[in-house]
Design an enzyme around this catalytic site. Structure first.
Site, mmCIF file in Angstrom:
data_model
loop_
_atom_site.group_PDB
_atom_site.id
_atom_site.type_symbol
_atom_site.label_atom_id
_atom_site.label_comp_id
_atom_site.label_asym_id
_atom_site.label_seq_id
_atom_site.Cartn_x
_atom_site.Cartn_y
_atom_site.Cartn_z
ATOM 1 N N GLY A 74 25.892 23.634 -5.049
ATOM 2 C CA GLY A 74 25.345 22.515 -5.559
ATOM 3 C C GLY A 74 26.005 23.070 -6.926
ATOM 4 N N GLY B 64 20.988 25.902 -8.883
ATOM 5 C CA GLY B 64 19.202 27.322 -8.432
ATOM 6 C C GLY B 64 19.674 27.402 -7.135
ATOM 7 N N THR C 134 21.670 30.719 -6.424
ATOM 8 C CA THR C 134 21.246 31.790 -6.715
ATOM 9 C C THR C 134 20.184 32.139 -6.307
ATOM 10 O OG1 THR C 134 23.480 32.201 -7.165
ATOM 11 C CG2 THR C 134 21.501 34.587 -7.511
ATOM 12 N N ASP D 45 25.165 32.404 -1.213
ATOM 13 C CA ASP D 45 25.156 31.419 -2.362
ATOM 14 C C ASP D 45 25.785 30.705 -2.603
ATOM 15 O OD1 ASP D 45 25.411 33.691 -5.916
ATOM 16 O OD2 ASP D 45 27.041 33.438 -4.103
HETATM 17 N N1 LIG Z 1 14.017 24.956 -9.273
HETATM 18 C C1 LIG Z 1 14.211 25.046 -10.688
HETATM 19 N N2 LIG Z 1 13.358 25.138 -11.557
HETATM 20 C C2 LIG Z 1 13.254 26.347 -12.500
HETATM 21 N N3 LIG Z 1 14.793 26.704 -12.941
HETATM 22 C C3 LIG Z 1 15.202 27.083 -11.879
HETATM 23 C C4 LIG Z 1 15.243 25.947 -11.051
HETATM 24 N N4 LIG Z 1 16.394 26.970 -10.331
HETATM 25 C C5 LIG Z 1 17.299 27.853 -11.031
HETATM 26 N N5 LIG Z 1 16.528 27.675 -12.647
HETATM 27 C C6 LIG Z 1 16.665 28.780 -13.830
HETATM 28 O O1 LIG Z 1 18.036 27.770 -13.593
HETATM 29 C C7 LIG Z 1 19.072 28.841 -14.354
HETATM 30 C C8 LIG Z 1 20.180 29.127 -12.972
HETATM 31 O O2 LIG Z 1 19.894 29.253 -12.175
HETATM 32 P P1 LIG Z 1 20.324 29.626 -10.918
HETATM 33 O O3 LIG Z 1 20.210 30.233 -9.309
HETATM 34 O O4 LIG Z 1 21.395 31.268 -11.336
HETATM 35 O O5 LIG Z 1 22.014 28.508 -10.602
HETATM 36 P P2 LIG Z 1 23.458 28.354 -9.847
HETATM 37 O O6 LIG Z 1 22.878 30.511 -9.071
HETATM 38 O O7 LIG Z 1 23.296 27.593 -8.883
HETATM 39 O O8 LIG Z 1 23.932 29.085 -11.106
HETATM 40 C C9 LIG Z 1 18.621 30.297 -14.380
HETATM 41 O O9 LIG Z 1 17.875 30.705 -15.285
HETATM 42 C C10 LIG Z 1 17.090 29.914 -12.947
HETATM 43 O O10 LIG Z 1 16.121 30.951 -12.744
HETATM 44 N N1 LIG Z 2 36.722 27.210 -12.224
HETATM 45 C C1 LIG Z 2 35.171 27.225 -11.118
HETATM 46 N N2 LIG Z 2 34.328 28.108 -11.894
HETATM 47 C C2 LIG Z 2 33.062 28.418 -10.830
HETATM 48 C C3 LIG Z 2 34.071 29.056 -9.405
HETATM 49 N N3 LIG Z 2 32.416 29.519 -9.212
HETATM 50 C C4 LIG Z 2 31.877 29.217 -9.859
HETATM 51 N N4 LIG Z 2 32.534 29.224 -11.306
HETATM 52 C C5 LIG Z 2 32.042 29.014 -12.686
HETATM 53 C C6 LIG Z 2 31.078 28.175 -12.526
HETATM 54 C C7 LIG Z 2 29.693 29.348 -13.744
HETATM 55 O O1 LIG Z 2 30.000 29.031 -14.820
HETATM 56 C C8 LIG Z 2 29.458 30.462 -13.100
HETATM 57 C C9 LIG Z 2 28.736 30.632 -12.118
HETATM 58 O O2 LIG Z 2 29.113 29.819 -10.974
HETATM 59 P P1 LIG Z 2 27.856 28.968 -10.513
HETATM 60 O O3 LIG Z 2 27.552 28.295 -10.055
HETATM 61 O O4 LIG Z 2 27.036 30.056 -9.669
HETATM 62 O O5 LIG Z 2 26.735 28.946 -11.716
HETATM 63 O O6 LIG Z 2 31.001 30.690 -12.709
HETATM 64 C C10 LIG Z 2 35.241 28.362 -9.053
HETATM 65 O O7 LIG Z 2 34.829 28.329 -7.750
HETATM 66 N N5 LIG Z 2 35.722 28.038 -9.607
#
Ligand SMILES: Nc1ncnc2c1ncn2[C@@H]1O[C@H](COP(=O)(O)OP(=O)(O)O)[C@@H](O)[C@H]1O
Ligand SMILES: Nc1nc2c(ncn2[C@H]2C[C@H](O)[C@@H](COP(=O)(O)O)O2)c(=O)[nH]1
Length: 207
Positions: free
Chosen positions: A11, A16, A18, A86
């Site tokens: 996503g 969300g 991780t 993730d």
């Molecule tokens: N369903 C949800 N509802 C509320 N907060 C969420 C939800 N999913 C993730 N979060 C919060 O949003 C932030 C981003 O989540 P994270 O898992 O790091 O997203 P991603 O890995 O997609 O970047 C974190 O602070 C997390 O605690």
């Molecule tokens: N340009 C790219 N940015 C990336 C990639 N994978 C992650 N990211 C960036 C986006 C966020 O700032 C941070 C963490 O990613 P999340 O999806 O976990 O929020 O790193 C990539 O392949 N290219």
């Protein structure tokens, strides 16, 4: 479904991934593979000037995930052990197609396929969709300094790119199970029943 599927959560930024991957790994007693972010030396430079830093950034992520996927394959997949990640390696192409231009994009695309085409791909993908406001709120909640300057237009474009990419993956790889989660309505963090429903779907698929 194979008894030892490779599961990925995908996503756009802040959806969300991780959080859900970790929750499912705990619930199902599975190992969880998490992408490295904070050790990436280019992310803050990238958000300040994408054109100048996108190639180094994408190559860093690609090389790092290549090593992670190599280890995941030998430590788990080749041994018939389930594992949850993730991210799906395909995210490297989703981002690269958007942040790179011209010959750098062409070269990156070739390198991506050389490095990843023969790797095992996830059998199950939990794809978390969410709108711009939801993502911006969660990115703010996570409070990574370098993400404070992410342009909403860039994030909105990624939302659309992810939808297109998941639809394309579904066409290319019809055996992959893609479970789409509406991140605007389903809240697996605040609502235990929402998480239980997702976990039940995974348990059914792993029977
Ligand atoms: N369903 C949800 N509802 C509320 N907060 C969420 C939800 N999913 C993730 N979060 C919060 O949003 C932030 C981003 O989540 P994270 O898992 O790091 O997203 P991603 O890995 O997609 O970047 C974190 O602070 C997390 O605690
Ligand atoms: N340009 C790219 N940015 C990336 C990639 N994978 C992650 N990211 C960036 C986006 C966020 O700032 C941070 C963490 O990613 P999340 O999806 O976990 O929020 O790193 C990539 O392949 N290219």
């Amino acid at each position: 479904m194979k008894h030892a599927p490779f599961i990925a959560v995908e996503g756009p930024i802040g959806a969300g991934k991780t959080t859900l991957a970790t929750m499912l790994a705990n619930e199902m007693q599975l190992p969880v593979i998490k992408e490295i972010v904070d050790e990436n030396p280019f992310l803050d430079k990238f958000y300040q000037n994408m054109d100048d830093w996108s190639f180094q950034l994408e190559m860093f992520f690609l090389c790092n995930r290549f090593k992670q996927l190599e280890d995941t394959t030998t430590q788990y997949i080749d041994k018939g052990k389930s594992v949850i990640s993730d991210y799906h390696i395909y995210k490297n192409l989703i981002f690269g197609e958007r942040t790179l231009k011209g010959s750098k994009r062409d070269k990156y695309r070739e390198i991506y396929h050389i490095l990843t085409d023969d790797f095992p791909k996830p059998d199950i993908i939990f794809y978390i969709r969410a709108d711009l406001d939801t993502l911006l709120a969660r990115i703010a909640k996570r409070a990574r300094t370098f993400e404070e300057i992410i342009a909403p237009a860039y994030l909105q474009q990624l939302i659309e790119d992810y939808d297109d990419a998941m639809a394309s993956l579904a066409r290319r790889e019809p055996s992959t199970v893609i479970i789409t989660i509406d991140g605007n309505k389903v809240d697996f963090v605040e609502n235990p029943e929402d998480f239980a429903a997702i976990a039940e779907q995974l348990k059914e698929l792993m029977k």
